[in-house]
Design a protein around this motif. Structure first.
Motif, PDB file in Angstrom:
ATOM      1  N   GLU A   1       0.831  -1.206   0.000  1.00 50.72           N
ATOM      2  CA  GLU A   1       0.000   0.000   0.000  1.00 50.72           C
ATOM      3  C   GLU A   1       0.865   1.256   0.000  1.00 50.72           C
ATOM      4  N   GLN A   2       1.914   1.255   0.824  1.00 49.56           N
ATOM      5  CA  GLN A   2       2.810   2.407   0.851  1.00 49.56           C
ATOM      6  C   GLN A   2       3.511   2.592  -0.494  1.00 49.56           C
ATOM      7  N   ALA A   3       3.968   1.490  -1.070  1.00 54.03           N
ATOM      8  CA  ALA A   3       4.675   1.565  -2.348  1.00 54.03           C
ATOM      9  C   ALA A   3       3.782   2.150  -3.432  1.00 54.03           C
ATOM     10  N   GLU A   4       2.534   1.736  -3.478  1.00 57.40           N
ATOM     11  CA  GLU A   4       1.606   2.251  -4.481  1.00 57.40           C
ATOM     12  C   GLU A   4       1.364   3.738  -4.272  1.00 57.40           C
ATOM     13  N   ALA A   5       1.198   4.164  -3.019  1.00 57.45           N
ATOM     14  CA  ALA A   5       0.985   5.583  -2.736  1.00 57.45           C
ATOM     15  C   ALA A   5       2.207   6.406  -3.114  1.00 57.45           C
TER      16      ALA A   5
ATOM     17  N   LEU B   1       2.526   9.388  -5.916  1.00 59.46           N
ATOM     18  CA  LEU B   1       3.108  10.685  -5.577  1.00 59.46           C
ATOM     19  C   LEU B   1       4.208  11.064  -6.570  1.00 59.46           C
ATOM     20  N   LEU B   2       5.089  10.121  -6.879  1.00 60.83           N
ATOM     21  CA  LEU B   2       6.185  10.394  -7.799  1.00 60.83           C
ATOM     22  C   LEU B   2       5.669  10.694  -9.206  1.00 60.83           C
ATOM     23  N   ALA B   3       4.612   9.998  -9.621  1.00 60.64           N
ATOM     24  CA  ALA B   3       4.023  10.252 -10.941  1.00 60.64           C
ATOM     25  C   ALA B   3       3.421  11.651 -11.000  1.00 60.64           C
ATOM     26  N   GLU B   4       2.755  12.058  -9.924  1.00 59.73           N
ATOM     27  CA  GLU B   4       2.177  13.406  -9.861  1.00 59.73           C
ATOM     28  C   GLU B   4       3.274  14.453  -9.933  1.00 59.73           C
ATOM     29  N   ALA B   5       4.356  14.242  -9.194  1.00 57.07           N
ATOM     30  CA  ALA B   5       5.468  15.192  -9.203  1.00 57.07           C
ATOM     31  C   ALA B   5       6.124  15.254 -10.577  1.00 57.07           C
ATOM     32  N   ALA B   6       6.270  14.097 -11.236  1.00 59.01           N
ATOM     33  CA  ALA B   6       6.906  14.075 -12.555  1.00 59.01           C
ATOM     34  C   ALA B   6       6.068  14.838 -13.581  1.00 59.01           C
ATOM     35  N   ARG B   7       4.752  14.683 -13.502  1.00 57.61           N
ATOM     36  CA  ARG B   7       3.882  15.410 -14.439  1.00 57.61           C
ATOM     37  C   ARG B   7       4.002  16.916 -14.242  1.00 57.61           C
ATOM     38  N   THR B   8       4.101  17.342 -13.008  1.00 56.87           N
ATOM     39  CA  THR B   8       4.180  18.775 -12.712  1.00 56.87           C
ATOM     40  C   THR B   8       5.550  19.353 -13.026  1.00 56.87           C
ATOM     41  N   ASP B   9       6.595  18.628 -12.639  1.00 58.19           N
ATOM     42  CA  ASP B   9       7.962  19.147 -12.759  1.00 58.19           C
ATOM     43  C   ASP B   9       8.597  18.877 -14.121  1.00 58.19           C
ATOM     44  N   GLY B  10       8.008  17.960 -14.880  1.00 62.76           N
ATOM     45  CA  GLY B  10       8.576  17.634 -16.174  1.00 62.76           C
ATOM     46  C   GLY B  10       9.791  16.743 -16.104  1.00 62.76           C
TER      47      GLY B  10
END
Length: 306
Positions: free
Chosen positions: A22-26, A30-39
């Motif tokens: 569960e932690q790994a999926e969360a 989070l990392l995917a959201e950051a990558a989309r925002t930060d490029g």
């Protein structure tokens, strides 16, 4: 083992050696959201592989930050003296002091020097480094080229080129990689597990993994990669120190580029190179590469305070 602590203004931070599913999926979300925002990715490929709960790695610690009932930040610490740190905060939660709180949690668990990566050299990361008295110690350049394939470069006399054969070449490649990168703290220490994890990834293609042999002995290689977004990559080029200066590195680089551009149809190719590796930088510049962005590493020492 899992411990938790409250951080002023930063919710709760859980320290774990192995993430739950569960932690790994969360954390991945989070990392995917950051990558989309930060490029760009906030955690390196190696760090993302270490998130998997089914493949725990000794010496890796995870810090999961929770606020308002959700994962708002993540930090990974690998190794010791110095340890290497990568971290990020959810873009929707930035500006609340969560990044500073997460850094404090990392520092509070430190018993020696730490190297913090600021991928892409983002201003917020540079600011946190300065606030905590960390100093810049490394610049890793991402270089790119969008151009026609280079002309073929002949291999040095007596050297033959072929592609990697799974089940045959692993041990010889690991030995050559360790020799070629004896000076490199990350690449040169690859283990069987490190290689096996990459070979298990969907992007792995032995047809893009070129090996140079002299009298049946590996003396160089160029491992290419195609990223999920279709960008070609000079993943890593290694040459036996005894062969350096003879043009093998240039010939291997050209061979890989021609494969990515002509055979796989990828006009844009990227790579990473340390800024202080002047010889490699010159080779890549002559092949048409230019700086796209930089990753910065900052070193924090306990004497700098928390």
């Amino acid at each position: 083992m899992q411990t938790a602590e409250n951080t002023s203004g930063g919710g709760r931070v859980e320290r774990v050696e192995v993430l739950t599913a569960e932690q790994a999926e969360a954390v991945r979300e989070l990392l995917a959201e950051a990558a989309r925002t930060d490029g760009r990715e906030a955690v390196s490929e190696a760090g993302r592989l270490r998130i998997r709960p089914d493949r725990p790695r000794p010496g890796v610690r995870h810090l999961v930050q929770l606020a308002d009932g959700r994962v708002t930040g993540y930090a990974q610490v690998e190794g010791e003296h110095p340890g290497t740190v990568e971290l990020t905060v959810a873009p929707s939660e930035r500006g609340r002091g969560l990044g500073g709180a997460l850094v404090h949690a990392v520092l509070d668990g430190a018993d020696g020097e730490l190297n913090f990566w600021a991928h892409g050299g983002l201003p917020a990361a540079r600011h946190l480094a300065e606030v905590h008295g960390a100093v810049l110690v490394r610049e890793l350049r991402q270089m790119r080229r969008t151009a026609e394939a280079p002309e073929p470069v002949p291999m040095p006399a007596g050297v033959e080129l072929r592609t990697f054969e799974p089940g045959r070449d692993e041990q010889a490649w690991l030995a050559l990689n360790a020799l070629a990168f004896a000076h490199h703290p990350e690449q040169g220490s690859w283990t069987e597990q490190d290689l096996a994890e990459r070979m298990a990834e969907p992007w792995f293609d032995p047809k893009g993994f070129f090996l140079a042999e002299r009298d049946g002995r590996l003396v160089g290689y160029h491992w290419t990669k195609i990223q999920p977004d279709g960008l070609g990559e000079v993943y890593v080029v290694g040459v036996d120190p005894a062969e350096q200066g003879g043009g093998l590195g240039k010939a291997l680089t050209a061979a890989g580029l021609r494969h990515l551009i002509l055979e796989r149809g990828l006009p844009t190719v990227m790579l990473y190179v340390d800024a202080d590796n002047a010889a490699a930088v010159r080779v890549y510049e002559r092949l048409g590469f230019a700086i796209h962005e930089v990753d910065l590493m900052y070193r924090w020492e306990p004497s700098a305070g928390r």
